[in-house]
Each structure stands twice: as structure tokens, then as C-alpha cells.
Design an enzyme around this catalytic site. Structure first.
Site, PDB file in Angstrom:
ATOM      1  N   GLU A 172      -1.340   2.245   0.548  1.00  0.00           N
ATOM      2  CA  GLU A 172      -1.291   3.357  -0.399  1.00  0.00           C
ATOM      3  C   GLU A 172      -0.903   4.698   0.224  1.00  0.00           C
ATOM      4  O   GLU A 172      -1.715   5.623   0.297  1.00  0.00           O
ATOM      5  CB  GLU A 172      -2.630   3.510  -1.115  1.00  0.00           C
ATOM      6  CG  GLU A 172      -3.037   2.276  -1.874  1.00  0.00           C
ATOM      7  CD  GLU A 172      -4.278   2.477  -2.731  1.00  0.00           C
ATOM      8  OE1 GLU A 172      -4.904   3.543  -2.634  1.00  0.00           O
ATOM      9  OE2 GLU A 172      -4.618   1.565  -3.501  1.00  0.00           O
ATOM     10  N   GLU A 232      -4.534  -5.674  -4.165  1.00  0.00           N
ATOM     11  CA  GLU A 232      -5.857  -5.234  -4.627  1.00  0.00           C
ATOM     12  C   GLU A 232      -5.893  -5.205  -6.142  1.00  0.00           C
ATOM     13  O   GLU A 232      -4.961  -4.703  -6.779  1.00  0.00           O
ATOM     14  CB  GLU A 232      -6.181  -3.793  -4.160  1.00  0.00           C
ATOM     15  CG  GLU A 232      -6.588  -3.657  -2.731  1.00  0.00           C
ATOM     16  CD  GLU A 232      -6.831  -2.191  -2.343  1.00  0.00           C
ATOM     17  OE1 GLU A 232      -7.199  -1.377  -3.210  1.00  0.00           O
ATOM     18  OE2 GLU A 232      -6.628  -1.886  -1.159  1.00  0.00           O
TER      19      GLU A 232
END
Ligand code: GCO
Length: 443
Positions: A161, A350
Site C-alpha cells: 500500500e 488482503e
């Protein structure tokens, strides 16, 4: 489909390991940031977290019981290189060696994230992502890890991220190191991150050409409010409308297309026109997959031929305890959009939800909302696969309840409940549900 779809769970070092200054580990920016009063919910920190550093053997027993094919975890850079570069801390490396060996013995594929936000504090003092040496530092760290594990680890993510790393760490300042920098510096930090990513990919490939290397993205997951053709048609426009440091395309376009989104050059010509062509060539070093983290989305609706609006959701919409919407269409559309744009295999690295779980009087932890959430999202992932999106695996966030960044321990994402006083692990009902799902629904 012949290839085996991978079912897994994910964690990250700072969120679970604890032992923040044990066995020679250096400090990270999160070790320091969490000590600044008022930055984290009730001033929590990851000093002890889930004490996974000492409990990893029993945590691997949990993974075995769960029956996952793969375990995604991150390596703490300052545990291996306490100053970020130079001296290697053998004890830190040994910890991950034991972890990886036990996983392999259990038949669980290690999926290693090199950077899940815990930048060595010493490198931060030298400017961190703003220092143009950053990519070399990261390359050196990658080299130390990959050289050690080249025969044992075949799945690598460089950065987790980047949107949060830069956007929240250097833009809004709500994450470590807590900076609010001007745009010119943010653009440079993004560029240095992408160079570092590419150097690490080259390191991975040079040691093990058959290893898979990629980057893990998050960012607004636009999905159409309904299946009307005009609302589906407008989706690419919605994704392309975002190109700042919190967006997806600012990071993925340079990797897959060798150039930043067009609008960047128009808005910040001074920065983008001066980028060396060889930088973009390096950044676009081929990767093997794109990792997608997804939890919620942004509904969009066509507003005429060439524009869209983002209607607010119907009041009373379902929410998790993080107040994130439950809207499983987003995982379908973000996977499909990114696959159709880049034609690279995808891992859902995720997905999961925060819930108000506690150990009940009868000792069980029942979390029916999480089971329902997982059913909804996994169902959409499987639908996307059916529709031709090349998704190779899916990872629940997270194995354990853990340190949820600025929210401290107030948000519980685990399939396993943690009592932070005793460090007792209690598998929740969702744990048993996922176990049975994996056992019965392999495809
Ligand atoms: C992220 C990180 C995880 C989080 C999870 C829930 O997405 O922020 O990868 O570390 O804990 O996503 O917020």
C-alpha cells in the site's frame, strides 16, 4: 482451471511481532511515532503487540489447523538491518529463518512483504523516501533478505500500500512519520518508492528467476451502483479520475505502462517533465502479479455520456465496526478493472473486517458478521474468476487481532481473538468457517 487457487491469511511485522528492541532490532518510524502523545488511539503502541516474536511456533500451529495454502507476512527491515543499511543483525535474520522453515515443513507457502511500513528510524533521519539514495538502501535490504531465502521463498511483495506509506505518512500525516509535506516533495517520495520497488524486483529475479514479484496496492475501489450498462461503462473513467498519492494509478501506471498518468504531466510539468527516461524504464521492470487489498468501495453512477457521480449510500447501509461499508461488488470490480487494464495476474492480498468480538461466557468467540462478510466477498472473487479475471489467490486480513495503526488495538480484524493481557489466542467462529471452506471448496 488447472492452477491451484491459493487460500491464505495475512499479517504484518509491526502489527503482530512485538519485541520491538529485542535481539538487536533497530527502531522503526512506527516505534517512534507511536510514542508521540496523541498520534494513536489511547497512545497504544506495538512494543508487545501479539508477542508473535515469541509465539510464532504456536501461531504456525494455528495456521496448520486453519489449513491455509499460504501465509503472507512482512519482514521488519530494522530487525535485519538495525541502521537500515550496512551491518546485518544475524539474530533478526535467524528469527525469520525459523519462521520460514516451520512454514515450509508445514507445507505452507511463505508470501513475504518486504515493506509493510516499518522504515528504519535511522534512514528516516537521513530523509527516508525523500533521500534520492532511498532506492539503493531498499535494494541493499532486499538483497540481504532474498540472498538468504532464495531457495525457500518464491512469492514476494515489494511494498504494501504505497498509497498509505506516502499519502498518509507524508501527506495527511496520520501515519508514521506523521509529515504533511508540500506536493513537490510528495511526488519525489512516490518516485523514490517506485524506483526502490523496481530495484527490489531486479534483486528478487537475479537470485531466483522463477520467483514471483509484485507490489500490493489499495485505493478507491469504484463499482457501479447497479448493473445498468451505462454505469458499468463509466467505471474506467472513475478510476482514471484519481491520480494523486492516494490513488491506485499513480503507482501502477508507471509500473505497467512506464509512464505516470497523463494528467500528472499537465498538473506538475516541472516535476514530471524532468524525470529521466531511464528511471521510467527501470520502474517498469516487469512484475509477475499485482496484489490488491480491498475492504470497501465507492459507488459510481453515470451522469450523462462522459461523466459520473458518486451517490451517497442509502442511509442505514451495512457497516463494520470501523464504519467501513459492506459492499462486496467493489472487490469484483476493482479486480476486473485492474486485470483488464494491465493483464497481469492478481492476488487479493488482503480482505476482511473489523468486528466487536469478545470471548463469551461459554469461551466461544462468535462473529457471524465476519463469516457473512467473507462469504459475500469471496463469492465475488470467485465470480470474477469465472468471468475471466486471472485471480491466483485470496488472503484474509488477518490471522490475529492486532495493532491497527492509528486505531491501536481498538479494531479487531483477526480470525483469532487476542487477549492482550494474557496473549491468549482464541480462534473465532470465522476461523472454523474459513477452515471448513478451504477444506471443502478448493478449486
Ligand atoms: C492496510 C494494511 C493492514 C491493515 C488492514 C486493515 O491495509 O492498512 O495493509 O496493515 O491493518 O488493511 O486496515
Amino acid at each position: 482451471m488447472n492452477r491451484k487457487f491459493i487460500w491464505g491469511v495475512a499479517t504484518s511485522a509491526y502489527q503482530i511481532e512485538g519485541a520491538y528492541k529485542e535481539d538487536g532490532k533497530g527502531l522503526s518510524i512506527w516505534d517512534v511515532f507511536t510514542k508521540e502523545p496523541g498520534k494513536i488511539f489511547q497512545n497504544h503502541n506495538g512494543d508487545a503487540a501479539c508477542d508473535h516474536y515469541h509465539k510464532f511456533e504456536s501461531d504456525i500451529e494455528l495456521l496448520k489447523e486453519l489449513g491455509v495454502d499460504s501465509y503472507r507476512f512482512s519482514i521488519s527491515w530494522p530487525r535485519i538491518l538495525p541502521e537500515g543499511v550496512g551491518r546485518i543483525n544475524q539474530k533478526g535474520l535467524d528469527f525469520y529463518k525459523r519462521l520460514v522453515n516451520l512454514l515450509l515443513e508445514a507445507g505452507i507457502t511463505p508470501f513475504v512483504t518486504l515493506y509493510h511500513w516499518d522504515l528504519p528510524y535511522e534512514l528516516h533521519l537521513k530523509g527516508g523516501f525523500l533521500n534520492d539514495d532511498f532506492s539503493d538502501w531498499f535494494g541493499e535490504y532486499a538483497e540481504a533478505v532474498v540472498k538468504t531465502f532464495k531457495d525457500k521463498i518464491s512469492l514476494f511483495a515489494t511494498f504494501n500500500e504505497p498509497q498509505c506509506v506516502i499519502g498518509l505518512g507524508y501527506g495527511t500525516g496520520i501515519f508514521a512519520p506523521g509529515y504533511k509535506l508540500p506536493k513537490s516533495e510528495i511526488l519525489r517520495a512516490v518516485h523514490n518508492l517506485l524506483l526502490a520497488h523496481a530495484k527490489a524486483v531486479n534483486v528478487i529475479k537475479s537470485h531466483n528467476p522463477s520467483a514471483q514479484a509484485g507490489l500490493v496496492t489499495c485505493g478507491a475501489a469504484f463499482y457501479p451502483v447497479d448493473n445498468k450498462p451505462e454505469n458499468i461503462k463509466i467505471l474506467p473513467l472513475a478510476y482514471q479520475s484519481q491520480y494523486d498519492e492516494l490513488s491506485i494509478l499513480l503507482y501502477t501506471d508507471p509500473i505497467f505502462f512506464g509512464k505516470y498518468p497523463e494528467q500528472c504531466y499537465k498538473d506538475y510539468p516541472q516535476f514530471y517533465e524532468n524525470i529521466k527516461p531511464q528511471d521510467l524504464k527501470l520502474i517498469s521492470t516487469p512484475v509477475d502479479y499485482l496484489g490488491i487489498n480491498n475492504y470497501e468501495g465507492v459507488p459510481v453512477e453515470a451522469d450523462g455520456e462522459n461523466s459520473f457521480k458518486m451517490p451517497i449510500r442509502q442511509y442505514g447501509y451495512p457497516q463494520t465496526s470501523f464504519e467501513w461499508a459492506v459492499e462486496e461488488d467493489c472487490i469484483y470490480w476493482i479486480s476486473r478493472f485492474l486485470y483488464e487494464r494491465y493483464r497481469k495476474p492478481v492476488y487479493i492480498t488482503e480482505n476482511g473486517m473489523a468486528n466487536n468480538d469478545w470471548v463469551q461466557l461459554d469461551g466461544r468467540v462468535s462473529d457471524p458478521q465476519r463469516i457473512d462478510y467473507l462469504k459475500r466477498y469471496i463469492g465475488k472473487v470467485l465470480q470474477a474468476v469465472k468471468d475471466g479475471v486471472d485471480i491466483r489467490g485470496y488472503f484474509v486480513w488477518s490471522l490475529l487481532d492486532n495493532f491497527e495503526w492509528a486505531s491501536g488495538y481498538s479494531k479487531r480484524f483477526g480470525l483469532v481473538h487476542i487477549d492482550y493481557k494474557t496473549q491468549k489466542r482464541s480462534p473465532k467462529e470465522s476461523f472454523f468457517w474459513y477452515r471448513d471452506f478451504i477444506k471443502n471448496n478448493k478449486f
